[in-house]
Write a protein that holds these residues in place. Structure first.
Motif, PDB file in Angstrom:
ATOM      1  N   THR A   9     -20.650 -46.346  23.926  1.00  0.00           N
ATOM      2  CA  THR A   9     -21.789 -45.299  23.773  1.00  0.00           C
ATOM      3  C   THR A   9     -21.512 -43.815  23.013  1.00  0.00           C
ATOM      4  N   ILE A  10     -20.240 -43.437  23.360  1.00  0.00           N
ATOM      5  CA  ILE A  10     -19.723 -42.183  22.666  1.00  0.00           C
ATOM      6  C   ILE A  10     -19.466 -42.291  21.245  1.00  0.00           C
ATOM      7  N   VAL A  11     -19.117 -43.549  20.636  1.00  0.00           N
ATOM      8  CA  VAL A  11     -18.901 -43.785  19.391  1.00  0.00           C
ATOM      9  C   VAL A  11     -20.147 -44.176  18.607  1.00  0.00           C
ATOM     10  N   GLY A  12     -21.277 -44.531  19.323  1.00  0.00           N
ATOM     11  CA  GLY A  12     -22.479 -44.578  18.777  1.00  0.00           C
ATOM     12  C   GLY A  12     -23.061 -43.319  18.707  1.00  0.00           C
ATOM     13  N   GLY A  13     -22.937 -42.550  19.585  1.00  0.00           N
ATOM     14  CA  GLY A  13     -23.387 -41.288  19.473  1.00  0.00           C
ATOM     15  C   GLY A  13     -22.941 -40.441  18.379  1.00  0.00           C
ATOM     16  N   THR A  14     -21.776 -40.456  18.515  1.00  0.00           N
ATOM     17  CA  THR A  14     -20.936 -39.767  17.111  1.00  0.00           C
ATOM     18  C   THR A  14     -21.229 -40.009  15.775  1.00  0.00           C
ATOM     19  N   ILE A  15     -21.412 -41.513  15.475  1.00  0.00           N
ATOM     20  CA  ILE A  15     -21.877 -41.917  14.397  1.00  0.00           C
ATOM     21  C   ILE A  15     -23.201 -41.588  13.997  1.00  0.00           C
ATOM     22  N   LEU A  16     -24.138 -41.521  15.234  1.00  0.00           N
ATOM     23  CA  LEU A  16     -25.542 -41.028  14.823  1.00  0.00           C
ATOM     24  C   LEU A  16     -25.719 -39.488  14.408  1.00  0.00           C
ATOM     25  N   TRP A  17     -24.979 -38.448  14.976  1.00  0.00           N
ATOM     26  CA  TRP A  17     -24.520 -37.329  14.733  1.00  0.00           C
ATOM     27  C   TRP A  17     -24.114 -37.166  13.233  1.00  0.00           C
ATOM     28  N   PHE A  18     -23.040 -37.684  12.948  1.00  0.00           N
ATOM     29  CA  PHE A  18     -22.765 -37.790  11.469  1.00  0.00           C
ATOM     30  C   PHE A  18     -23.643 -38.088  10.389  1.00  0.00           C
ATOM     31  N   ALA A  19     -24.160 -39.213  11.057  1.00  0.00           N
ATOM     32  CA  ALA A  19     -25.454 -39.884  10.028  1.00  0.00           C
ATOM     33  C   ALA A  19     -26.555 -38.851   9.801  1.00  0.00           C
ATOM     34  N   LEU A  20     -26.966 -38.266  11.056  1.00  0.00           N
ATOM     35  CA  LEU A  20     -27.991 -37.152  10.702  1.00  0.00           C
ATOM     36  C   LEU A  20     -27.495 -35.922   9.808  1.00  0.00           C
ATOM     37  N   PHE A  21     -26.398 -35.749  10.068  1.00  0.00           N
ATOM     38  CA  PHE A  21     -25.667 -34.466   9.204  1.00  0.00           C
ATOM     39  C   PHE A  21     -25.686 -34.985   7.818  1.00  0.00           C
ATOM     40  N   LEU A  22     -25.267 -36.330   7.401  1.00  0.00           N
ATOM     41  CA  LEU A  22     -25.292 -36.769   5.948  1.00  0.00           C
ATOM     42  C   LEU A  22     -26.640 -36.894   5.552  1.00  0.00           C
ATOM     43  N   VAL A  23     -27.634 -37.460   6.039  1.00  0.00           N
ATOM     44  CA  VAL A  23     -28.992 -37.461   5.726  1.00  0.00           C
ATOM     45  C   VAL A  23     -29.532 -35.767   5.247  1.00  0.00           C
ATOM     46  N   ASP A  28     -33.866 -22.235   2.544  1.00  0.00           N
ATOM     47  CA  ASP A  28     -35.186 -21.397   2.306  1.00  0.00           C
ATOM     48  C   ASP A  28     -35.846 -21.352   3.439  1.00  0.00           C
ATOM     49  N   ARG A  29     -35.920 -21.940   4.427  1.00  0.00           N
ATOM     50  CA  ARG A  29     -37.075 -21.812   5.671  1.00  0.00           C
ATOM     51  C   ARG A  29     -35.972 -21.287   6.959  1.00  0.00           C
ATOM     52  N   GLY A  30     -34.787 -20.995   6.762  1.00  0.00           N
ATOM     53  CA  GLY A  30     -33.820 -20.374   7.932  1.00  0.00           C
ATOM     54  C   GLY A  30     -33.597 -21.585   8.926  1.00  0.00           C
ATOM     55  N   HIS A  31     -33.403 -22.903   8.450  1.00  0.00           N
ATOM     56  CA  HIS A  31     -33.175 -23.958   9.396  1.00  0.00           C
ATOM     57  C   HIS A  31     -31.756 -24.445   9.108  1.00  0.00           C
ATOM     58  N   THR A  32     -30.858 -24.011   8.376  1.00  0.00           N
ATOM     59  CA  THR A  32     -29.555 -24.433   8.097  1.00  0.00           C
ATOM     60  C   THR A  32     -29.007 -24.861   9.554  1.00  0.00           C
ATOM     61  N   TRP A  33     -29.325 -24.177  10.566  1.00  0.00           N
ATOM     62  CA  TRP A  33     -28.729 -24.512  12.009  1.00  0.00           C
ATOM     63  C   TRP A  33     -28.714 -26.035  12.202  1.00  0.00           C
ATOM     64  N   TRP A  34     -29.969 -26.833  11.710  1.00  0.00           N
ATOM     65  CA  TRP A  34     -29.881 -28.073  12.148  1.00  0.00           C
ATOM     66  C   TRP A  34     -28.790 -28.841  11.351  1.00  0.00           C
ATOM     67  N   LEU A  35     -28.328 -28.500  10.329  1.00  0.00           N
ATOM     68  CA  LEU A  35     -27.013 -29.282   9.609  1.00  0.00           C
ATOM     69  C   LEU A  35     -25.947 -28.957  10.337  1.00  0.00           C
ATOM     70  N   TRP A  36     -25.508 -27.757  10.914  1.00  0.00           N
ATOM     71  CA  TRP A  36     -24.593 -27.443  11.431  1.00  0.00           C
ATOM     72  C   TRP A  36     -24.482 -27.928  12.923  1.00  0.00           C
ATOM     73  N   THR A  37     -25.700 -28.020  13.559  1.00  0.00           N
ATOM     74  CA  THR A  37     -25.689 -28.681  14.853  1.00  0.00           C
ATOM     75  C   THR A  37     -25.479 -30.202  14.854  1.00  0.00           C
ATOM     76  N   CYS A  38     -25.994 -31.026  13.759  1.00  0.00           N
ATOM     77  CA  CYS A  38     -25.297 -32.278  13.661  1.00  0.00           C
ATOM     78  C   CYS A  38     -23.747 -32.284  13.453  1.00  0.00           C
ATOM     79  N   LEU A  39     -23.574 -31.583  12.408  1.00  0.00           N
ATOM     80  CA  LEU A  39     -21.616 -31.485  12.283  1.00  0.00           C
ATOM     81  C   LEU A  39     -21.000 -31.135  13.392  1.00  0.00           C
ATOM     82  N   ALA A  40     -21.652 -30.129  14.401  1.00  0.00           N
ATOM     83  CA  ALA A  40     -20.907 -29.905  15.462  1.00  0.00           C
ATOM     84  C   ALA A  40     -21.087 -31.003  16.395  1.00  0.00           C
TER      85      ALA A  40
END
Length: 143
Positions: free
Chosen positions: A31-45, A55-67
């Motif tokens: 479960t933890i491995v799957g969640g980790t892969i999902l977070w990194f996949a979201l970051f890469l996408v 431009d829209r002030g939403h870079t925190w979305w990327l950094w949240t996925c990386l974190a």
């Protein structure tokens, strides 16, 4: 209505009316491995769209996925160690149970041998040795 509040006061006071169920165990590492892969996949996408997010002030979305992916690595390390500790504890308990069973078996065997010796001494005639399956009188001599 009064019954509801009286039951609620028992729970608040720390006097539950029933025991809590055992925690559920499942494939925690997977479960933890799957969640980790999902977070990194979201970051890469989202990474190719960095300019759009900036431009829209939403870079925190990327950094949240990386974190999330980074914390997932810590989670993987943690749950693997936890599983190893649980397995180690179960093995130790099984070894202790086996040792206790061997101790009881040895004690029973010694007690049975002492009983046979006591019966032989009391009757004056040798009985069949139950542990070896023969009579001491029929044992061939080494002369």
């Amino acid at each position: 209505m009064a019954a509801f509040f009286s039951g609620l006061s028992d729970v608040v006071k720390g006097n539950p009316q029933h025991e809590a169920p055992e925690p559920l165990e499942g494939p925690v590492v997977a479960t933890i491995v799957g969640g980790t892969i999902l977070w990194f996949a979201l970051f890469l996408v989202q990474l190719p769209f960095y300019g759009w997010f900036d431009d829209r002030g939403h870079t925190w979305w990327l950094w949240t996925c990386l974190a999330g992916g980074g914390l997932g690595f810590i989670g993987i390390w943690y749950v693997r160690r936890r599983d190893a500790a649980i397995t180690r504890e179960q093995a130790e308990r099984a070894a202790q149970a086996a040792q206790a069973a061997r101790t009881v078996e040895t004690t029973d065997t010694v007690a049975a041998a002492e009983t046979v010796d006591t019966v032989e001494a009391a009757s004056g005639t040798p009985e069949t040795d139950r542990l070896r399956g023969h009579s001491p009188a029929s044992t061939p001599s080494a002369d």
